[in-house]
Design a protein around this motif. Structure first.
Motif, short mmCIF file in Angstrom:
data_model
loop_
_atom_site.label_atom_id
_atom_site.label_comp_id
_atom_site.label_asym_id
_atom_site.label_seq_id
_atom_site.Cartn_x
_atom_site.Cartn_y
_atom_site.Cartn_z
N ASN A 262 0.82 -1.22 0.00
CA ASN A 262 0.00 0.00 0.00
C ASN A 262 0.85 1.26 0.00
O ASN A 262 0.44 2.29 -0.53
CB ASN A 262 -0.95 0.00 1.20
N VAL A 263 2.05 1.17 0.60
CA VAL A 263 2.95 2.32 0.56
C VAL A 263 3.33 2.61 -0.88
O VAL A 263 3.33 3.76 -1.34
CB VAL A 263 4.22 2.06 1.41
N GLN A 264 3.62 1.54 -1.62
CA GLN A 264 3.98 1.69 -3.03
C GLN A 264 2.84 2.36 -3.80
O GLN A 264 3.06 3.27 -4.60
CB GLN A 264 4.29 0.32 -3.62
N ALA B 186 6.35 12.00 11.27
CA ALA B 186 5.18 11.80 10.40
C ALA B 186 4.13 10.97 11.12
O ALA B 186 4.41 10.27 12.10
CB ALA B 186 5.60 11.12 9.11
N ARG B 187 2.92 11.05 10.62
CA ARG B 187 1.80 10.31 11.21
C ARG B 187 2.09 8.81 11.21
O ARG B 187 2.56 8.25 10.22
CB ARG B 187 0.58 10.60 10.35
N ASN B 188 1.87 8.18 12.34
CA ASN B 188 2.07 6.75 12.46
C ASN B 188 0.83 5.99 12.00
O ASN B 188 -0.16 5.92 12.74
CB ASN B 188 2.36 6.38 13.92
N SER B 189 0.89 5.45 10.81
CA SER B 189 -0.25 4.65 10.36
C SER B 189 0.16 3.71 9.23
O SER B 189 1.19 3.91 8.59
CB SER B 189 -1.39 5.55 9.90
N TYR B 190 -0.61 2.67 9.05
CA TYR B 190 -0.43 1.83 7.88
C TYR B 190 -1.77 1.21 7.50
O TYR B 190 -2.68 1.10 8.32
CB TYR B 190 0.64 0.74 8.11
N THR B 191 -1.87 0.83 6.23
CA THR B 191 -3.12 0.24 5.75
C THR B 191 -2.86 -1.16 5.21
O THR B 191 -1.87 -1.38 4.50
CB THR B 191 -3.71 1.12 4.62
#
Ligand SMILES: [Zn+2]
Length: 374
Positions: free
Chosen positions: A73-75, A104-109
């Motif tokens: 998802n980062v890509q 930066a905001r700490n998040s991941y999907t």
């Protein structure tokens, strides 16, 4: 297809917190590596090369430990950022993608792949590589909603949230037919009486299970360890487990039932009128005993009903808690006080009606009046 995101407060274990922190860090790392490779590639060839997270997994072994979908998802996000930067048609210009710092905001999907993301037992959210995270499920998805993805985030105050994105077919009913209205009156010994005279109650097994619970609790009280200052025996602990299991079962059953009932009503009616409840004053008034009042989940039922109607573009109307729904005659409008023992409303105009039904009709009429005023 429509989408809806619901954000849940979650309480990860220490191990899960560590894993979240690792994943946030890996996402940031991969973003920065890909961005830097793109820039270097552009400098060398005049074109931005395509880069994937897989490329870095040999150099940075720890990237293998975290959810690979989070990195994928980062890509995607980086590609989107590029696209929007080079999109000439976009009016609101985004700047060139920036490197991410620790601030930066700490998040991941992550994405749901056949149940890898799920809400479990009404109190956990399951995530890949993380397992079951304790969650406050304040809102439930409808049965036909499909989980698309989940975004884990850590707020500045250290609290964690998981926002789940659902996908569903939206059926919006244009409310034009005002005859498709129902009023609900609270019933302490059931759930509600509606203005057509139907009684909504808790599931029939609910009572049976309560009997079973009482029986097992009596057994528990006879085991060594039930008294204060007594050492708890193995038999006591075993029985306690049994009792707790029935407790959980009852609460799940009740929740399922409230869910089912509220969905039925939201599907069937365009306008639903209810009384605002003041639980404290209700138990003071002696509407059954206080335990039954708080136990039957009416408050939760109303909140489910409210969001389900909202989702369908329908009306949920709360009338004032001081409105004397049980005192008015639903036929002529005259007013009198009934004692708690009087179950039938008899009026000089000739009306003879169950008191709860009379109240439900009043609630419906008052709700319609409020809707017209608004
Ligand atoms: Zn009357």
């Amino acid at each position: 297809m429509a989408n809806k995101a619901i954000k849940y407060r979650v309480y990860p274990t220490t191990e899960q917190e560590v894993m979240f922190a690792k994943t946030f860090g890996c996402c940031r790392k991969v973003w920065n590596l890909m961005l830097s490779d793109k820039i270097d590639g552009y400098k060398a060839t005049g074109k931005f090369p395509t880069v994937t997270p897989a490329k870095y997994k040999n150099d940075y072994h720890y990237l293998r430990e975290v959810d690979s979908l989070a990195l994928a998802n980062v890509q995607m996000n980086l590609q989107k950022a590029y696209k929007s930067f080079f999109d000439k048609k976009r009016k609101k210009k985004n700047g060139f993608p920036k490197f991410k710092s620790r601030k930066a905001r700490n998040s991941y999907t992550t994405n749901n792949q056949k149940g890898t993301v799920a809400i479990i037992e009404n109190k956990y959210i399951k995530l890949p590589k993380i397992g079951k995270v304790k969650a406050v499920i304040h809102r439930f998805p409808e049965e036909d909603w499909i989980i698309k993805s989940a975004t884990v985030s850590k707020e500045r105050d250290g609290s964690f949230y998981i926002s789940i994105l659902f996908e569903f077919d939206r059926i919006i009913t244009k409310v034009t037919k005002s005859d498709n209205v129902i009023g609900l009156d609270y019933k302490s010994d059931g759930l509600y009486m509606d203005s057509d005279g139907n009684i909504g109650s808790n599931h029939k097994y609910y009572r049976e299970n309560h009997k079973k619970l009482a029986k097992e609790q009596r057994k528990l009280s006879r085991k060594v360890g039930s008294k204060k200052n007594q050492t708890k025996s193995n038999n006591y602990l075993k029985q306690l487990k049994k009792v707790n299991k029935i407790h959980r079962h009852i609460s799940n059953q009740r929740l399922d039932n409230l869910h089912k009932k509220s969905t039925e009503i939201a599907n069937q009616y365009d306008i639903v009128c209810v009384e605002s409840l003041n639980m404290k004053s209700m138990s003071n008034k002696g509407f059954g005993n206080g335990k039954a009042t708080l136990d039957n989940g009416y408050g939760m039922f109303l909140s489910m009903l409210e969001y389900k109607l909202n989702d369908r573009g329908k009306y949920f109307i709360k009338i004032d808690k001081w409105y004397p729904s049980s005192q008015l005659c639903s036929c002529c409008g005259s007013r009198k006080k009934l004692t708690l023992q009087e179950r039938i409303y008899k009026c000089n105009c000739g009306l003879t009606m169950d008191r709860d039904l009379n109240a439900a009709i009043n609630i419906k009429n008052e709700g319609l009046r409020l809707l017209e005023v608004a």
